[in-house]
Design a protein around this motif. Structure first.
Motif, PDB file in Angstrom:
ATOM      1  N   UNK A   1      46.669 -13.846  97.695  1.00  0.00           N
ATOM      2  CA  UNK A   1      46.654 -13.364  99.074  1.00  0.00           C
ATOM      3  C   UNK A   1      47.868 -13.864  99.862  1.00  0.00           C
ATOM      4  N   UNK A   2      48.394 -15.022  99.473  1.00  0.00           N
ATOM      5  CA  UNK A   2      49.570 -15.558 100.168  1.00  0.00           C
ATOM      6  C   UNK A   2      50.815 -14.723  99.900  1.00  0.00           C
ATOM      7  N   UNK A   3      50.822 -13.995  98.782  1.00  0.00           N
ATOM      8  CA  UNK A   3      52.029 -13.248  98.408  1.00  0.00           C
ATOM      9  C   UNK A   3      51.870 -11.740  98.441  1.00  0.00           C
ATOM     10  N   UNK A   4      50.657 -11.221  98.548  1.00  0.00           N
ATOM     11  CA  UNK A   4      50.501  -9.767  98.507  1.00  0.00           C
ATOM     12  C   UNK A   4      50.879  -9.151  99.856  1.00  0.00           C
ATOM     13  N   UNK A   5      51.257  -7.881  99.806  1.00  0.00           N
ATOM     14  CA  UNK A   5      51.573  -7.167 101.035  1.00  0.00           C
ATOM     15  C   UNK A   5      52.908  -7.594 101.619  1.00  0.00           C
ATOM     16  N   UNK A   6      53.145  -7.184 102.849  1.00  0.00           N
ATOM     17  CA  UNK A   6      54.396  -7.505 103.524  1.00  0.00           C
ATOM     18  C   UNK A   6      54.403  -8.961 103.974  1.00  0.00           C
ATOM     19  N   UNK A   7      55.514  -9.651 103.728  1.00  0.00           N
ATOM     20  CA  UNK A   7      55.611 -11.045 104.150  1.00  0.00           C
ATOM     21  C   UNK A   7      54.900 -11.980 103.196  1.00  0.00           C
ATOM     22  N   UNK A   8      55.269 -13.236 103.267  1.00  0.00           N
ATOM     23  CA  UNK A   8      54.679 -14.266 102.406  1.00  0.00           C
ATOM     24  C   UNK A   8      54.159 -15.388 103.274  1.00  0.00           C
ATOM     25  N   UNK A   9      52.952 -15.865 102.997  1.00  0.00           N
ATOM     26  CA  UNK A   9      52.412 -17.014 103.716  1.00  0.00           C
ATOM     27  C   UNK A   9      52.948 -18.272 103.030  1.00  0.00           C
TER      28      UNK A   9
ATOM     29  N   UNK B   1      51.342 -12.230  85.989  1.00  0.00           N
ATOM     30  CA  UNK B   1      51.378 -13.686  85.969  1.00  0.00           C
ATOM     31  C   UNK B   1      51.723 -14.231  87.346  1.00  0.00           C
ATOM     32  N   UNK B   2      51.277 -15.448  87.602  1.00  0.00           N
ATOM     33  CA  UNK B   2      51.652 -16.136  88.844  1.00  0.00           C
ATOM     34  C   UNK B   2      53.169 -16.285  88.899  1.00  0.00           C
ATOM     35  N   UNK B   3      53.780 -16.589  87.771  1.00  0.00           N
ATOM     36  CA  UNK B   3      55.230 -16.761  87.685  1.00  0.00           C
ATOM     37  C   UNK B   3      55.952 -15.500  88.153  1.00  0.00           C
ATOM     38  N   UNK B   4      55.531 -14.337  87.639  1.00  0.00           N
ATOM     39  CA  UNK B   4      56.215 -13.081  87.987  1.00  0.00           C
ATOM     40  C   UNK B   4      56.033 -12.735  89.458  1.00  0.00           C
ATOM     41  N   UNK B   5      54.863 -13.069  90.023  1.00  0.00           N
ATOM     42  CA  UNK B   5      54.639 -12.749  91.428  1.00  0.00           C
ATOM     43  C   UNK B   5      55.499 -13.636  92.325  1.00  0.00           C
ATOM     44  N   UNK B   6      55.601 -14.925  91.976  1.00  0.00           N
ATOM     45  CA  UNK B   6      56.480 -15.829  92.737  1.00  0.00           C
ATOM     46  C   UNK B   6      57.927 -15.355  92.624  1.00  0.00           C
ATOM     47  N   UNK B   7      58.332 -14.972  91.425  1.00  0.00           N
ATOM     48  CA  UNK B   7      59.702 -14.528  91.174  1.00  0.00           C
ATOM     49  C   UNK B   7      60.073 -13.318  92.023  1.00  0.00           C
ATOM     50  N   UNK B   8      59.112 -12.400  92.176  1.00  0.00           N
ATOM     51  CA  UNK B   8      59.373 -11.174  92.931  1.00  0.00           C
ATOM     52  C   UNK B   8      59.224 -11.349  94.440  1.00  0.00           C
ATOM     53  N   UNK B   9      58.577 -12.447  94.868  1.00  0.00           N
ATOM     54  CA  UNK B   9      58.223 -12.574  96.286  1.00  0.00           C
ATOM     55  C   UNK B   9      59.024 -13.633  97.028  1.00  0.00           C
ATOM     56  N   UNK B  10      59.822 -14.414  96.295  1.00  0.00           N
ATOM     57  CA  UNK B  10      60.587 -15.489  96.933  1.00  0.00           C
ATOM     58  C   UNK B  10      62.043 -15.416  96.461  1.00  0.00           C
TER      59      UNK B  10
ATOM     60  N   UNK C   1      45.432   4.130 101.472  1.00  0.00           N
ATOM     61  CA  UNK C   1      46.010   3.799 102.778  1.00  0.00           C
ATOM     62  C   UNK C   1      47.184   2.836 102.717  1.00  0.00           C
ATOM     63  N   UNK C   2      47.514   2.302 101.553  1.00  0.00           N
ATOM     64  CA  UNK C   2      48.615   1.329 101.505  1.00  0.00           C
ATOM     65  C   UNK C   2      49.946   2.047 101.343  1.00  0.00           C
ATOM     66  N   UNK C   3      51.013   1.382 101.739  1.00  0.00           N
ATOM     67  CA  UNK C   3      52.348   1.930 101.580  1.00  0.00           C
ATOM     68  C   UNK C   3      52.656   3.020 102.588  1.00  0.00           C
ATOM     69  N   UNK C   4      53.735   3.730 102.334  1.00  0.00           N
ATOM     70  CA  UNK C   4      54.156   4.810 103.232  1.00  0.00           C
ATOM     71  C   UNK C   4      53.271   6.024 103.022  1.00  0.00           C
TER      72      UNK C   4
END
Length: 673
Positions: free
Chosen positions: A262-270, A300-309, A612-615
């Motif tokens: 939840x910290x990384x999904x969607x627009x912005x990162x918590x 993977x958690x690794x791939x999500x961090x890689x794509x979000x930071x 409803x997500x995205x454009x």
């Protein structure tokens, strides 16, 4: 959910550095920060590869060698999120928690999510260390500060957790388990109002092992998981805290996997949440968190961090993560156990399905027919009246209104509505006015009309409807279009996909319970067709037919058992394997069946979210799901939606639609969660 990989085995991702030399490391950090600019790469490489205990020794050596505070120097040299991450790593874990809580309750407003995360997840020993660290760092009493910044039952539960007096896991009394389950039931579901004190006492003090058994007993007794009762009986921050406590009781690593997602999904990162969890769990259970993350979110958690930071911040987080689970292409044994537990919960759960639209009290079809006629007569249309009447009557009542309208005015209500309203609102209102089977039949017909086929709609309807609903659809299709549904599917689809759809369209799914011996055989068929069985047997064509028969004709309770046996045999979750080994419409159809068997409301919550997500908005899917589920399980869908996506369905509709269409959808939604 069972705890993962408990015992003596170390499950952190950060280890003691071999041949550690605190003075040498202190010198290396001093050199990295000396002169113009700083060598951030060297700083992150060194700090993320030392354990917290070793970092404290480095701090001492740095002060002895240079008479300076290492943390203050790091703060001076680094900036932003990277600074926050590195500085947090340099603090003892209890002091890091103390700083997070101090920040959460300082200034205007309170960061309740931070308080909940820390106090719901820490052990007794960690809680005692936190209280002592807070006192040492700020010369203040943590309990007094929390009392001064919170209120009500939320405050009381925080104070209970803060004591760090949860019972140990040694001995569990079966009688007390049953008594606690009954007490929780009587404090919530059976009571007018809720006895919050009973929830606080039991969930705040009993041991984890005891509470897991209480939750099992509660489910057997009530047919509901304890989470459903908490959502129904409690509210606000107190509800969120109690749900977090339950999640941590079931599986602390799963709780943190969900928080990270939840910290990384969607627009912005918590980023504060991401940093706090990666730091605090890196030497405790990061491997377990990674495994569960991979199973739940198919990445993977690794791939999500890689794509979000980005930048050094990303590099440091990836070092703490410790590895990319996608690279191996395999599912962890522990993750398969999590999947098994999820099926186990699904197998015993008897959650009551509830819609959001009910038969109106004091229903008067004459008055409704006249009000609708008035709303459409003359210049302009009173859409508000149309929406109010149509969305607050059951489908059976709407059919009575149609008949009464024709009797009174000699006019077809559907034709009048078509001429007066248009666009998305027209599709929604006209869909609500049709009998459910005729509505589904029409959606199937539209999916097969013209150039191309809407396979997603065919799958959604045929994979999720009950036998009775499928049979009614067949009759409606024949009546409305003078052609059998089977003939239409045969003409418009092909190959294995056609065979699957036709099998589903017969409405002959078994309706009994599970057969354990048969389930083992069916699981073996699945393992062989998905090419992960140790001892494949039989020709492929025969296996394909048997696999389709299993998924399309076995009862839901039986299939839940099959999926569990599949995990036992292979250490894989069947949904993941289908996604990996199959492709195209066949894959999509089988995945939809599996998801529907496990949790049909969640399947539809996902459909709504994706619409409803995205454009842009997929209004057709949004309308179809809202119309078809409004009297069946839309309330359950709402609960799954907010649980998975951290916002209510009401909020999503408000943010993604507009005008009268939005008003009608919100009326069907039935409330704000």
């Amino acid at each position: 959910m069972a705890k993962i990989a408990q015992g003596a085995m170390y499950r952190g991702s950060v280890h003691d550095f071999p041949e550690f030399d605190a003075n040498q490391d202190a010198e290396a950090l001093y050199t990295a920060m000396k002169g113009f600019g700083s060598d951030k790469e060297s700083i992150l490489e060194l700090i993320t590869s030392r354990s917290n205990k070793q970092r404290q020794e480095i701090c001492q050596s740095y002060k002895s060698l240079y008479g300076k505070d290492l943390i203050e120097d790091l703060k001076y040299e680094l900036t932003g999120k990277f600074e926050r991450l590195i500085v947090n790593l340099m603090r003892p874990l209890a002091y890091c928690d103390a700083k997070e809580i101090k920040d959460a309750i300082s200034g205007i407003g309170t960061d309740e999510k931070c308080l909940i995360e820390i106090l719901a997840s820490r052990t007794n020993e960690q809680m005692h260390q936190l209280v002592a660290a807070y006192k040492d760092a700020y010369e203040r009493d943590l309990e007094s500060d929390i009392i001064g910044d919170t209120s009500g039952h939320f405050q009381k539960m925080l104070v209970v957790l803060l004591q760090g007096t949860r019972e140990n896991d040694d001995v569990v009394s079966e009688d007390l388990v049953q008594q606690d389950a009954q007490d929780l039931y009587e404090a919530g579901e059976l009571k007018w109002g809720t006895d919050e004190a009973q929830f606080i006492y039991i969930l705040g003090n009993r041991s984890k092992q005891h509470l897991r058994l209480v939750f099992d007993e509660y489910l057997k007794t009530t047919g509901k998981p304890i989470e459903a009762s908490i959502r129904g009986e409690l509210s606000g921050d107190f509800e969120k805290l109690m749900l977090a406590v339950v999640k941590c009781i079931r599986s602390t690593p799963e709780y943190f996997a969900e928080r990270l997602f939840k910290a990384m999904k969607g627009l912005g990162t918590r980023d504060n949440t991401l940093i706090r969890i990666m730091v605090s769990r890196s030497e405790l259970d990061m491997l377990d968190i990674r495994e569960i993350f991979r199973t739940k979110y198919e990445k993977s958690l690794y791939s999500m961090i890689k794509n979000d930071t980005s930048g050094e911040y990303k590099k440091a987080l990836l070092k703490l993560c410790g590895g990319d689970d996608d690279a191996a292409g395999q599912f962890f044994p522990e993750a398969a156990q999590v999947a098994y537990q999820m099926w186990e919960l699904s197998a015993v759960s008897r959650v009551e399905l509830k819609g959001t639209v009910y038969a109106a009290n004091d229903f008067n079809p004459d008055a409704d027919a006249k009000a609708l006629r008035k709303a459409m007569k003359g210049i302009g249309t009173d859409e508000a009246t149309i929406i109010d009447i149509v969305t607050h009557r059951s489908n059976a009542q709407r059919q009575q209104i149609r008949q009464t309208f024709k009797s009174h005015f000699g006019r077809d209500l559907m034709a009048d509505l078509k001429s007066e309203i248009s666009g998305d609102l027209a599709r929604l209102i006209l869909g609500l006015m049709m009998p459910p089977a005729h509505y589904d039949a029409k959606q199937l017909k539209k999916a097969m009309e013209g150039a191309g086929t809407d396979e997603k709609t065919l799958i959604e309807i045929l994979a999720t409807r009950t036998n009775a609903e499928i049979r009614a659809i067949n009759e409606a299709y024949k009546e409305d279009y003078h052609k059998s549904l089977e003939d239409a599917l045969s003409s418009d689809t092909s190959g294995h996909f056609r065979r699957i759809l036709i099998s589903l369209a017969t409405g002959n799914r078994e309706e009994g319970g599970e057969n354990r011996d048969q389930a083992q055989e069916d699981a073996q068929v699945a393992a062989e067709i998905l090419e992960i069985a140790d001892t494949p047997s039989g020709d492929k064509t025969s296996l394909e037919t048997r696999f389709m028969t299993v998924l399309c004709t076995r009862s839901y309770p039986h299939l839940r058992r099959v999926f569990q046996e599949f995990i036992k045999k292979t250490n894989y979750d069947i949904e993941h394997v289908i996604k990996k080994e199959m492709s195209g419409d066949v894959k999509d159809a089988f995945v939809a069946i599996v998801q529907s068997v496990k949790n049909k409301p969640l399947f539809f919550a996902d459909k709504l979210y994706k619409s409803m997500k995205g454009a842009g908005t997929d209004e057709k899917t949004l309308t179809r799901v809202m119309v078809s589920r409004s009297e069946i399980d839309l309330l359950n869908i709402r609960r799954e939606f907010i649980e998975k996506y951290d916002k209510s369905l009401h909020q999503a509709i408000e943010g993604d639609t507009s005008g009268d269409f939005m008003k009608a959808l919100l009326a069907l939604c039935g409330g704000e969660d």
